[in-house]
Design a protein around this motif. Sequence first.
Motif, PDB file in Angstrom:
ATOM      1  N   TYR A 121       0.831  -1.200  -0.007  1.00 46.93           N
ATOM      2  CA  TYR A 121      -0.066  -0.107   0.018  1.00 46.93           C
ATOM      3  C   TYR A 121       0.791   1.198   0.033  1.00 46.93           C
ATOM      4  O   TYR A 121       0.595   2.314  -0.620  1.00 46.93           O
ATOM      5  CB  TYR A 121      -0.955  -0.056   1.303  1.00 46.93           C
ATOM      6  CG  TYR A 121      -1.687   1.418   1.292  1.00 46.93           C
ATOM      7  CD1 TYR A 121      -2.729   1.409   0.588  1.00 46.93           C
ATOM      8  CD2 TYR A 121      -1.061   2.130   2.439  1.00 46.93           C
ATOM      9  CE1 TYR A 121      -3.443   2.718   0.695  1.00 46.93           C
ATOM     10  CE2 TYR A 121      -1.718   3.518   2.522  1.00 46.93           C
ATOM     11  CZ  TYR A 121      -2.962   3.655   1.913  1.00 46.93           C
ATOM     12  OH  TYR A 121      -3.496   4.925   1.971  1.00 46.93           O
ATOM     13  N   TYR A 122       1.869   1.158   0.948  1.00 47.96           N
ATOM     14  CA  TYR A 122       2.643   2.458   0.971  1.00 47.96           C
ATOM     15  C   TYR A 122       3.647   2.695  -0.188  1.00 47.96           C
ATOM     16  O   TYR A 122       3.771   3.968  -0.701  1.00 47.96           O
ATOM     17  CB  TYR A 122       3.455   2.692   1.926  1.00 47.96           C
ATOM     18  CG  TYR A 122       2.828   2.944   3.456  1.00 47.96           C
ATOM     19  CD1 TYR A 122       2.350   4.192   3.351  1.00 47.96           C
ATOM     20  CD2 TYR A 122       2.187   2.095   4.429  1.00 47.96           C
ATOM     21  CE1 TYR A 122       1.590   4.784   4.311  1.00 47.96           C
ATOM     22  CE2 TYR A 122       1.501   2.478   5.336  1.00 47.96           C
ATOM     23  CZ  TYR A 122       1.255   4.034   5.369  1.00 47.96           C
ATOM     24  OH  TYR A 122       0.344   4.354   6.385  1.00 47.96           O
ATOM     25  N   ARG A 123       3.888   1.727  -0.973  1.00 48.09           N
ATOM     26  CA  ARG A 123       4.677   1.782  -2.426  1.00 48.09           C
ATOM     27  C   ARG A 123       3.927   2.481  -3.263  1.00 48.09           C
ATOM     28  O   ARG A 123       4.290   3.702  -3.724  1.00 48.09           O
ATOM     29  CB  ARG A 123       4.990   0.518  -3.063  1.00 48.09           C
ATOM     30  CG  ARG A 123       6.204   0.716  -3.851  1.00 48.09           C
ATOM     31  CD  ARG A 123       6.752  -0.470  -4.235  1.00 48.09           C
ATOM     32  NE  ARG A 123       7.906  -0.716  -3.248  1.00 48.09           N
ATOM     33  CZ  ARG A 123       8.273  -1.876  -2.683  1.00 48.09           C
ATOM     34  NH1 ARG A 123       7.528  -2.910  -2.944  1.00 48.09           N
ATOM     35  NH2 ARG A 123       9.296  -1.898  -1.980  1.00 48.09           N
ATOM     36  N   GLN A 124       2.566   2.275  -3.207  1.00 52.79           N
ATOM     37  CA  GLN A 124       1.669   3.214  -4.257  1.00 52.79           C
ATOM     38  C   GLN A 124       1.285   4.279  -3.690  1.00 52.79           C
ATOM     39  O   GLN A 124       1.205   5.436  -4.287  1.00 52.79           O
ATOM     40  CB  GLN A 124       0.559   2.129  -4.336  1.00 52.79           C
ATOM     41  CG  GLN A 124      -0.514   2.531  -5.235  1.00 52.79           C
ATOM     42  CD  GLN A 124      -1.942   2.148  -5.020  1.00 52.79           C
ATOM     43  OE1 GLN A 124      -2.205   1.151  -4.298  1.00 52.79           O
ATOM     44  NE2 GLN A 124      -2.774   3.011  -5.594  1.00 52.79           N
ATOM     45  N   PHE A 125       1.069   4.380  -2.475  1.00 52.35           N
ATOM     46  CA  PHE A 125       0.794   5.699  -1.749  1.00 52.35           C
ATOM     47  C   PHE A 125       2.030   6.848  -1.713  1.00 52.35           C
ATOM     48  O   PHE A 125       1.770   7.946  -2.113  1.00 52.35           O
ATOM     49  CB  PHE A 125       0.286   5.592  -0.224  1.00 52.35           C
ATOM     50  CG  PHE A 125      -0.166   6.873   0.614  1.00 52.35           C
ATOM     51  CD1 PHE A 125      -1.527   7.424  -0.020  1.00 52.35           C
ATOM     52  CD2 PHE A 125       0.478   7.620   1.408  1.00 52.35           C
ATOM     53  CE1 PHE A 125      -1.958   8.743   0.628  1.00 52.35           C
ATOM     54  CE2 PHE A 125       0.042   8.658   1.851  1.00 52.35           C
ATOM     55  CZ  PHE A 125      -1.034   9.053   1.620  1.00 52.35           C
ATOM     56  N   ASN A 126       3.240   6.245  -1.578  1.00 53.95           N
ATOM     57  CA  ASN A 126       4.179   7.282  -1.596  1.00 53.95           C
ATOM     58  C   ASN A 126       4.513   7.661  -3.025  1.00 53.95           C
ATOM     59  O   ASN A 126       4.892   8.772  -3.551  1.00 53.95           O
ATOM     60  CB  ASN A 126       5.544   6.475  -1.452  1.00 53.95           C
ATOM     61  CG  ASN A 126       6.443   7.428  -0.835  1.00 53.95           C
ATOM     62  OD1 ASN A 126       6.207   8.478  -0.495  1.00 53.95           O
ATOM     63  ND2 ASN A 126       7.929   7.051  -1.153  1.00 53.95           N
ATOM     64  N   GLN A 127       4.286   6.813  -4.197  1.00 59.24           N
ATOM     65  CA  GLN A 127       4.273   7.130  -5.453  1.00 59.24           C
ATOM     66  C   GLN A 127       3.308   8.459  -5.743  1.00 59.24           C
ATOM     67  O   GLN A 127       3.526   9.364  -6.364  1.00 59.24           O
ATOM     68  CB  GLN A 127       3.921   6.158  -6.434  1.00 59.24           C
ATOM     69  CG  GLN A 127       4.467   6.452  -7.972  1.00 59.24           C
ATOM     70  CD  GLN A 127       5.841   6.856  -8.117  1.00 59.24           C
ATOM     71  OE1 GLN A 127       6.600   6.269  -7.504  1.00 59.24           O
ATOM     72  NE2 GLN A 127       5.895   8.030  -8.670  1.00 59.24           N
ATOM     73  N   GLU A 128       2.084   8.281  -5.113  1.00 59.08           N
ATOM     74  CA  GLU A 128       1.052   9.343  -5.206  1.00 59.08           C
ATOM     75  C   GLU A 128       1.406  10.591  -4.584  1.00 59.08           C
ATOM     76  O   GLU A 128       1.220  11.636  -5.235  1.00 59.08           O
ATOM     77  CB  GLU A 128      -0.171   8.767  -4.744  1.00 59.08           C
ATOM     78  CG  GLU A 128      -1.122   7.956  -5.740  1.00 59.08           C
ATOM     79  CD  GLU A 128      -2.446   7.692  -5.085  1.00 59.08           C
ATOM     80  OE1 GLU A 128      -2.885   8.498  -4.372  1.00 59.08           O
ATOM     81  OE2 GLU A 128      -2.860   6.548  -5.468  1.00 59.08           O
ATOM     82  N   MET A 129       2.045  10.504  -3.379  1.00 56.73           N
ATOM     83  CA  MET A 129       2.664  11.684  -2.617  1.00 56.73           C
ATOM     84  C   MET A 129       3.539  12.265  -3.545  1.00 56.73           C
ATOM     85  O   MET A 129       3.729  13.693  -3.517  1.00 56.73           O
ATOM     86  CB  MET A 129       3.052  11.053  -1.288  1.00 56.73           C
ATOM     87  CG  MET A 129       2.050  11.021  -0.169  1.00 56.73           C
ATOM     88  SD  MET A 129       2.429  11.226   1.266  1.00 56.73           S
ATOM     89  CE  MET A 129       3.661   9.927   1.489  1.00 56.73           C
ATOM     90  N   LYS A 130       4.503  11.432  -3.908  1.00 53.55           N
ATOM     91  CA  LYS A 130       5.836  12.133  -4.716  1.00 53.55           C
ATOM     92  C   LYS A 130       5.134  12.804  -6.071  1.00 53.55           C
ATOM     93  O   LYS A 130       5.511  14.229  -6.361  1.00 53.55           O
ATOM     94  CB  LYS A 130       6.447  11.060  -5.309  1.00 53.55           C
ATOM     95  CG  LYS A 130       7.708  10.655  -4.326  1.00 53.55           C
ATOM     96  CD  LYS A 130       8.521   9.645  -4.954  1.00 53.55           C
ATOM     97  CE  LYS A 130       9.105   8.704  -4.322  1.00 53.55           C
ATOM     98  NZ  LYS A 130       9.595   7.353  -4.766  1.00 53.55           N
ATOM     99  N   ASP A 131       4.017  12.408  -6.557  1.00 50.13           N
ATOM    100  CA  ASP A 131       3.423  12.984  -7.706  1.00 50.13           C
ATOM    101  C   ASP A 131       2.784  14.485  -7.402  1.00 50.13           C
ATOM    102  O   ASP A 131       2.954  15.414  -8.080  1.00 50.13           O
ATOM    103  CB  ASP A 131       2.278  12.052  -8.432  1.00 50.13           C
ATOM    104  CG  ASP A 131       2.726  11.005  -9.213  1.00 50.13           C
ATOM    105  OD1 ASP A 131       4.202  11.020  -9.435  1.00 50.13           O
ATOM    106  OD2 ASP A 131       2.267   9.911  -9.422  1.00 50.13           O
ATOM    107  N   VAL A 132       2.210  14.083  -6.159  1.00 54.88           N
ATOM    108  CA  VAL A 132       1.234  15.377  -5.788  1.00 54.88           C
ATOM    109  C   VAL A 132       2.320  16.596  -5.411  1.00 54.88           C
ATOM    110  O   VAL A 132       2.091  17.570  -5.625  1.00 54.88           O
ATOM    111  CB  VAL A 132       0.394  15.073  -4.403  1.00 54.88           C
ATOM    112  CG1 VAL A 132      -0.082  16.462  -4.003  1.00 54.88           C
ATOM    113  CG2 VAL A 132      -0.666  14.072  -5.150  1.00 54.88           C
ATOM    114  N   PHE A 133       3.265  16.076  -4.570  1.00 55.19           N
ATOM    115  CA  PHE A 133       4.285  17.373  -3.752  1.00 55.19           C
ATOM    116  C   PHE A 133       5.360  17.660  -4.912  1.00 55.19           C
ATOM    117  O   PHE A 133       5.392  18.806  -5.038  1.00 55.19           O
ATOM    118  CB  PHE A 133       4.974  16.719  -2.797  1.00 55.19           C
ATOM    119  CG  PHE A 133       4.062  16.694  -1.309  1.00 55.19           C
ATOM    120  CD1 PHE A 133       4.005  17.745  -0.673  1.00 55.19           C
ATOM    121  CD2 PHE A 133       3.365  15.459  -1.002  1.00 55.19           C
ATOM    122  CE1 PHE A 133       3.314  17.939   0.577  1.00 55.19           C
ATOM    123  CE2 PHE A 133       2.881  15.595   0.012  1.00 55.19           C
ATOM    124  CZ  PHE A 133       2.591  16.825   0.826  1.00 55.19           C
TER     125      PHE A 133
END
Lengths: 143, 410
Positions: free
Chosen positions: B177-189
């Motif tokens: 889950y965190y691998r995917q969520f961190n990718q999203e966070m990277k995109d967002v930030f």
Amino acid sequence: MPTKMMMVLIKQMFRKPYTNRFPVKYAPKDVTGLIQKVLRGEVKIHPPVPVPEDFRGKLAYDPERCIGCKMCIRVCPANAMEFIPETRKIRHYVARCMFCALCVDVCPGKKLPGEEAPVKALKMSEEFLIADYDKYSKNLVEE
Amino acid sequence: MTTTYTYSLPIGPIHPALKEPIRVVAEVEGERVVRADVKRGFAHRGIEFMGMKRNAIQTLYLSERICGICSISHPYAFVKAVENAIGMEAPPRAQYIRTIIAELERIHSHILWLGVIAHEMGFDPLLYWTWKGREMVMDLLEYLTGNRVNYAMYMIGGVRRDLNEKKIRAIKENMNYYRQFNQEMKDVFMSDPTYKARTRRVSLLTRKDALELCAVGPTARAAGLRMDIRQDQPYDAYADMDVRAVVPQDITGEVMGDAYDVTLVRLYEIDQSIEIIERCLEDLPPGPILAEPNLIKLLMTIKRSEGEGVGRHEAPRGEVMHYVRFDGTRDGPVAWKVKAPSYNNINIWGRVLVGAEIADIPIAVGYIDPCMCCNDRVAEVRRGGRELPYEEVRRKCREKTMRIKREVMG
């Protein structure tokens, strides 16, 4: 200009809320009335969130199994235990307890006749609704 | 002829914008800060003194309560210090479990910071979104240790709870889950132009300043310093992991040392933590989890031992160091010193705030992720005028007694 942040946040608006749900959707005017209705089965509430396994709730103390070795008093970081010399048992103040379960780890327990292994006098229960007005109330002092 | 005035802008110690008490006095000329000063010591609780009156096991649980967010950094450094002093080593399985818990905590602490900095900038929905993601790791920690904070997991010479198959599976699912969520966070930030404009060249910390002011942790790494206790002095399972410090020059190719670089470092450290946890789970060795399962025997060992020890751990905010000394007379430390990462990092405020705008103060204050209750180890009380020696006080006391005596006796 739509950014990734906007997309993520707009998507989130259509998802179901992530937080745990309240028992009822709107705050009731009369909480006591609501509880009575729930007890009568007229209103359904969202069930409470179950506690995880190995949850450390209120300490359960069984004086029958206590041998009065004072080991729990020695390791308790919060000084929540008190030794009663007359009965050679302990008194536990839940209001001081910080739920680390060290006392459970050190408790040697007692073997009653007919048992194979000693059973500990202390164990962590799953009870966590222990707020009270009085820190010495009956619910918060175990002996 | 015009004269320029500077105004002094006090923030804190009690201020709605601050979560914890600290005082920042910024001298402003127009919108620019020309001088900044930090006063600390408002959250001093005398924890070290309390620890010196308890036994080592009680002190371990006291150390868990030094920080409100990192519940494992201080115990980690403390158990390393005590093990160093009494010459004990945790079994391999315990070392791996310690590393897993410490890395899980890094994930939640970094996500917390990302939410806080978004909140400081005014992206409140982003705060809720990041903290939604943080909730998963908090639930996982509760599942593994029995509590969301203050895990009570570590023990001198090992850990207290083992990982079974079910728990290992839960960690693995969470990491996916965190691998995917961190990718999203990277995109967002990283893709957001407003975020970039708001953080680029804000609270700039040069490599030289970082070295001079002894910055640690992500703050120092954002300034381009390759320093990480896990890399420089590997301990426990980190020795097998070959951790490399995450620095912005490896990610974007340039070092600015600003708030944007800190964001990058923290985002990529979450990835690094996920990798470390997965490798730990793969190589998790079997065996016992405590070097000395009998706690009373452990206390006796500590009581007999003499010597001093230092424990260092790379907490999410930087290096945390504990020093303990045992003198062979009591089962607790006779000296205990705690040095938290915020203690070093708060020093840089005086440098990075100069030249900043007033509106940039929250970012400059927030970007080191300060923790006041960690850093306040000494309270200094300054009085105006000269100090009154105790002999003087005693003399005054006796004079008053004599005066009253004369009045009463006539």
